[in-house]
Every structure is written in C-alpha cells, then in structure tokens.
Design a protein around this motif. Sequence first.
Motif, PDB file in Angstrom:
ATOM      1  N   ILE A 207     -31.943  66.794  49.111  1.00  0.00           N
ATOM      2  CA  ILE A 207     -30.902  67.390  48.277  1.00  0.00           C
ATOM      3  C   ILE A 207     -29.614  67.524  49.093  1.00  0.00           C
ATOM      4  O   ILE A 207     -29.632  68.107  50.182  1.00  0.00           O
ATOM      5  CB  ILE A 207     -31.330  68.775  47.753  1.00  0.00           C
ATOM      6  N   PRO A 208     -28.506  67.006  48.596  1.00  0.00           N
ATOM      7  CA  PRO A 208     -27.234  67.105  49.345  1.00  0.00           C
ATOM      8  C   PRO A 208     -26.828  68.552  49.579  1.00  0.00           C
ATOM      9  O   PRO A 208     -27.166  69.443  48.792  1.00  0.00           O
ATOM     10  CB  PRO A 208     -26.237  66.380  48.432  1.00  0.00           C
ATOM     11  N   ASP A 209     -26.049  68.767  50.625  1.00  0.00           N
ATOM     12  CA  ASP A 209     -25.657  70.114  51.013  1.00  0.00           C
ATOM     13  C   ASP A 209     -24.851  70.819  49.929  1.00  0.00           C
ATOM     14  O   ASP A 209     -24.987  72.028  49.722  1.00  0.00           O
ATOM     15  CB  ASP A 209     -24.847  70.082  52.313  1.00  0.00           C
ATOM     16  N   ASP A 210     -23.978  70.060  49.226  1.00  0.00           N
ATOM     17  CA  ASP A 210     -23.123  70.718  48.243  1.00  0.00           C
ATOM     18  C   ASP A 210     -23.931  71.299  47.088  1.00  0.00           C
ATOM     19  O   ASP A 210     -23.579  72.346  46.537  1.00  0.00           O
ATOM     20  CB  ASP A 210     -22.060  69.744  47.722  1.00  0.00           C
ATOM     21  N   ILE A 211     -25.025  70.639  46.715  1.00  0.00           N
ATOM     22  CA  ILE A 211     -25.892  71.180  45.662  1.00  0.00           C
ATOM     23  C   ILE A 211     -26.783  72.270  46.236  1.00  0.00           C
ATOM     24  O   ILE A 211     -27.039  73.295  45.601  1.00  0.00           O
ATOM     25  CB  ILE A 211     -26.740  70.053  45.034  1.00  0.00           C
ATOM     26  N   LEU A 212     -27.246  72.050  47.455  1.00  0.00           N
ATOM     27  CA  LEU A 212     -28.158  72.994  48.085  1.00  0.00           C
ATOM     28  C   LEU A 212     -27.511  74.349  48.295  1.00  0.00           C
ATOM     29  O   LEU A 212     -28.178  75.389  48.237  1.00  0.00           O
ATOM     30  CB  LEU A 212     -28.643  72.436  49.429  1.00  0.00           C
ATOM     31  N   ARG A 213     -26.206  74.372  48.517  1.00  0.00           N
ATOM     32  CA  ARG A 213     -25.525  75.650  48.768  1.00  0.00           C
ATOM     33  C   ARG A 213     -25.666  76.610  47.592  1.00  0.00           C
ATOM     34  O   ARG A 213     -25.618  77.831  47.759  1.00  0.00           O
ATOM     35  CB  ARG A 213     -24.048  75.416  49.055  1.00  0.00           C
ATOM     36  N   SER A 214     -25.818  76.047  46.412  1.00  0.00           N
ATOM     37  CA  SER A 214     -25.904  76.899  45.224  1.00  0.00           C
ATOM     38  C   SER A 214     -27.237  77.645  45.148  1.00  0.00           C
ATOM     39  O   SER A 214     -27.323  78.715  44.561  1.00  0.00           O
ATOM     40  CB  SER A 214     -25.745  76.052  43.953  1.00  0.00           C
ATOM     41  N   TYR A 215     -28.289  77.023  45.725  1.00  0.00           N
ATOM     42  CA  TYR A 215     -29.618  77.591  45.546  1.00  0.00           C
ATOM     43  C   TYR A 215     -30.353  77.821  46.861  1.00  0.00           C
ATOM     44  O   TYR A 215     -31.348  78.531  46.896  1.00  0.00           O
ATOM     45  CB  TYR A 215     -30.474  76.652  44.687  1.00  0.00           C
TER      46      TYR A 215
END
Length: 574
Positions: A207-215
């Motif tokens: 999962i890319p970092d930008d998406i991962l930051r949300s969850y």
Amino acid sequence: MERAAELVSARAGSLLLVDDSTGELVFEAGLGPGASDLRGSRFLAGSGLVGEVLQSTSPVVLRAADLSEPHDRRRDQGPMISIIGVPLISRGQAIGLIELLHRRDGRPFDQTDEWLMATFASHAASAIDNARLFTRTDQALEARIEELSIMQQIDRELNASLAYDQILGLTLDWALSVTKAQVGFAAGVVGDDVNREILQVLANRGIPDDILRSYGDGQPWPSSQGVIAEVMHSGQPLIAGLTTETGQRVQLAEGMASHLLVPILRESQAIGAIGLQDDLHDSFGDTERVFMNRLADHAAIALENARLFERLRRANDAKTEFVSFVCHEITQPVTAITGYTDLLLDGAAGDLSPEQHECLHKIRLNEERVKTMLSDLMDVSVIESGRIRLCLEDVDLAGVIHEVLRAMEGQLACKFRSVDTDIADGLPSVRGDRSRLIQIVANLISNAHKYTPERGHITVCAQSRRSSPEHGRTQDCALCSVMDTGIGIAQDDQARLFTKCFRSDHPVVQNTPGTGLGLAITKSLVELHGGRIWLASEPGTGSTFYFTIPASSACAQPGAAAAAVSCPDLGGTG
C-alpha cells in the motif's frame, strides 16, 4: 474407444465428453486418421449429429443418403457409408457421446449395431462417470490435504507469537501468498473493548504511503463507516469490484480492480478484518473466500491467545507491584521491631528476667521468620514477572559453600548435627551471581537442617562434571549435592516438591515453620544459571539434592556482566 470400434467393426470413431463448466464437448479419444491431432479440441454441443445424439436417449444412425454437410465433419477420412452416434447417459444426464464411422465390411450400421452400442454405452457411461467422480474426489482430497498442511504451518507460525501486529502480519503474508493478491492490509481492535468499533491497521503490504497515512501508523479506522461496516457488522466476507453504483471504492494501490474483505471473528464478534485487492476483476472466487474464512478463524484464535496473554501480563505486573508494595510496607515496622527487640535483649532498658528474655527471644525468631517470608515472596514475585537480574561473574563455588556453612554454624550446632564437606580438588569456577548461588546453597542446607533429627548427619559435596548432551553438545559444569539422614520424601511428594507453595503431609513437615516457596525459588535460580536440579530420596533414610551450574569455561560471556534473564515457570515439577 478401441473396444467400441471392435464391437461393430468400425473403421474410425471418437469419444467426446461434456465439460460441466462450459457445456462444450471435449475430444478425449479417437481412432482413425487425424484423431491424435484432435485430442483436447472443443466443439459446440447444440448442432448436427452431436446435437441429435445428446438430445436423444438412444443411438442415432445416419446412412449415406442421410448425410448432409452439417453432419459430415470427417470428409478427410474418406467416403462414409454410415455414422452411428451413441449418447453416454449417467444418472439421467448426458455426459458425452461415442461416434463411430462406417463398418470395415462396407455395410451400413444396422439395428444389431445400435443395440450393441446402446448396451456398451450404458456400461461405459457409468465407468466414465465413476472415473471422473473419483478424479474429482481425489483432486479435492489432495487440495484439502494441501490446505490442512498449509493451515498446520500457519498455526505453528501464529502460535509462536503473542504480539498483535506480528500475528496480523503473518496472517496477511499467508493471505497474499495463497490468493496471489497484489496488495492487502490487516486491521484489528486493539485492547479489550471490542465494542468500541475502532480498528487500527497493524499490517500492510504494497500500500503506498499516501494511502497508508490515512489508516496506518496507529491511526483509528472507524468500523462503522464505508464497506468495512458491512463486513464487520454482518460477519460475512465481501467479494466485489472497486466500482459501484454509488462511486469508486478506495483503491489500496493504483490499478486495483477487485476486492476481498474478510472479518476476523471471535465468538461472533468482529475483532479485525483482512482486506485484499488485485488488478484482475475475477481474482477472488469461492476458493479464495473459503480459504480466507479459514485463515481468519485461525488468526482469531491466535489473536485471542495474544489478548489473554496481555491481560495475564498486566495482571501479573499488578500483582508484582502489589506484593512489592506490601513487602516494603511490612518490612519497615518489622525492622523497627527487630531493632527494639535487640536493644531489650542487650539490656538497654534494664535487666531482664529469664521469662522476659525467653519471650523476647521468641519474638526475635518470629521476626526472622517474617523477614524470610517477605524475602521469599519478593523473590517469587520478581522471578514470575521476569524482572530478576543476575550479576554474572566467575564464582568460586567452594568458597560459596564454606561461607554458607560458617553462617549456619550456630543453627546446625544447636541440634548436634554433624556436617561434612567433600569438595574435589580443581573444582572449576562457575559463571553466576554470587549472592544467588549463596541463596541456592543456603536453601538446600537449611532444608536438610529442618528435616534431619538431632545428631543427624549432613554432607555437602562438590565436583566437576561433564553434563549430559544438550543441543548436540556437552559442557563442563560443577555438580553440588546436599545429602542428609532426615525423614526422606515420599515418591508421590517428590513429583510436586519443586511446585510453589507445596508442603508435604508428613507430620514433621507440618510442624516445621515454612512457606513452601524455598525449593521453587531454588529450582528457578538454578535454571536461570543454566543448570538443573533433581533429588534422590527414600522415606526414613534421608534425601540428596543435586544441582549443576555451568563452569566459567563453558559460558559464552566472559568477564563480569549484569544480564536480564528470563525466568522459568515456578509451577514446574523439577
């Protein structure tokens, strides 16, 4: 196929079976020119002779005059006088057909041929259907065995960890490996309150970092929102595309097209979820869903074990803190009582009568008992919590033995017990904590003193020894033994002797003050040093306790060092 052709003297023929998944006919076997090239070929089942045969329950014979272009698929095999097609019927359903081409004698197929082929086809259909059923069963069994093998390996890996994030990480790795999904995450409810409906993403792959930051990174994920809510509340897995009538579901990575979300359930309560995505629209089916359900069930057990272990650890920590606090609070007044008792015994308040002196002496003895009990409770608490620290150094075990005997000389002499020592020359130094080694030796000699009658005998021995092979190697160690001529220990009691708080029912033991903690502590301390302890005893003749401590030369850590050492179970049987 050869047997069918032989029955009616056919020159060529073919066996075609229905593929249940597509409804097509698959060329399985044939006789005649070009038959081998057709093996595996697929044909539509609804037209020509094939269609007539499959719709019929009896053989269909076409003679030369009846043949038309739709029926004539075998022009390359020469002029045909007639063709006979026979359906293969099993359990009331057509599973294929046998097609035979012109007789060798040039005559057309007749009613006798039809009857022969109908009879043959009936038996052949049953045999083929049974063979296919056996193959499917065998394949299903192999798949199930492979899955069980995988699950056993998964269980071994999951049960080796008691950390939430590690368990979910292992679960996610297996999920991606088996389903071949591109990316995924595993989330769980952290803590005991499973009703708070807050998840945390504890493992992710791809999962890319930008998406991962949300969850990720411990951020809460409300399980009452989005597609996760449907799965967490229903307790059922979800297989879906990422484009819906209401919009686009969250893609865990660019190009993802399909989604599989599976809840992790504990007693019908969702305690986590596993989400997988892939770039193919049909990546997830019933096979992946069934496997993921089983995987989630196994993960739920491991997570429950981790949760219970964490609760036990917290309870044990609370108990340790409580015991430490209580011991500390009790030690202060006991110390004060001891001080004033000593002052009175020394005559600081005037001369004492014999009766007063005896009473103060009893008080002093009981003060020492209380101190010993408090010390034992503290040792047990520290050992059980895993917080005990050993200050490791090279220790002269012979010196330890002599120091203990000098300190206990008065106690031993008051009951007229004789003590002998037999310490071998060249006894190696051992690697250990000197104060704890003194405690080990003192506990064993004190036990011998308590349960040996007046004018009994105690022998303390020490010698070098090569220990039994462990992990494929032997090591040098010091073997120490404490032998007495006391009451001995019954065989049933020996199995529980090193258990915490155990005391024998023997009258002498019951009438002797003690906590039942000394031998449990001694066993733990010996094992913390890398040694072992055991005994030999006969009721009425006495007991011998043995223990080993690795020699300094056998230890991997040279020089003095402080080391935190994990503790063995005080509830063991020795």
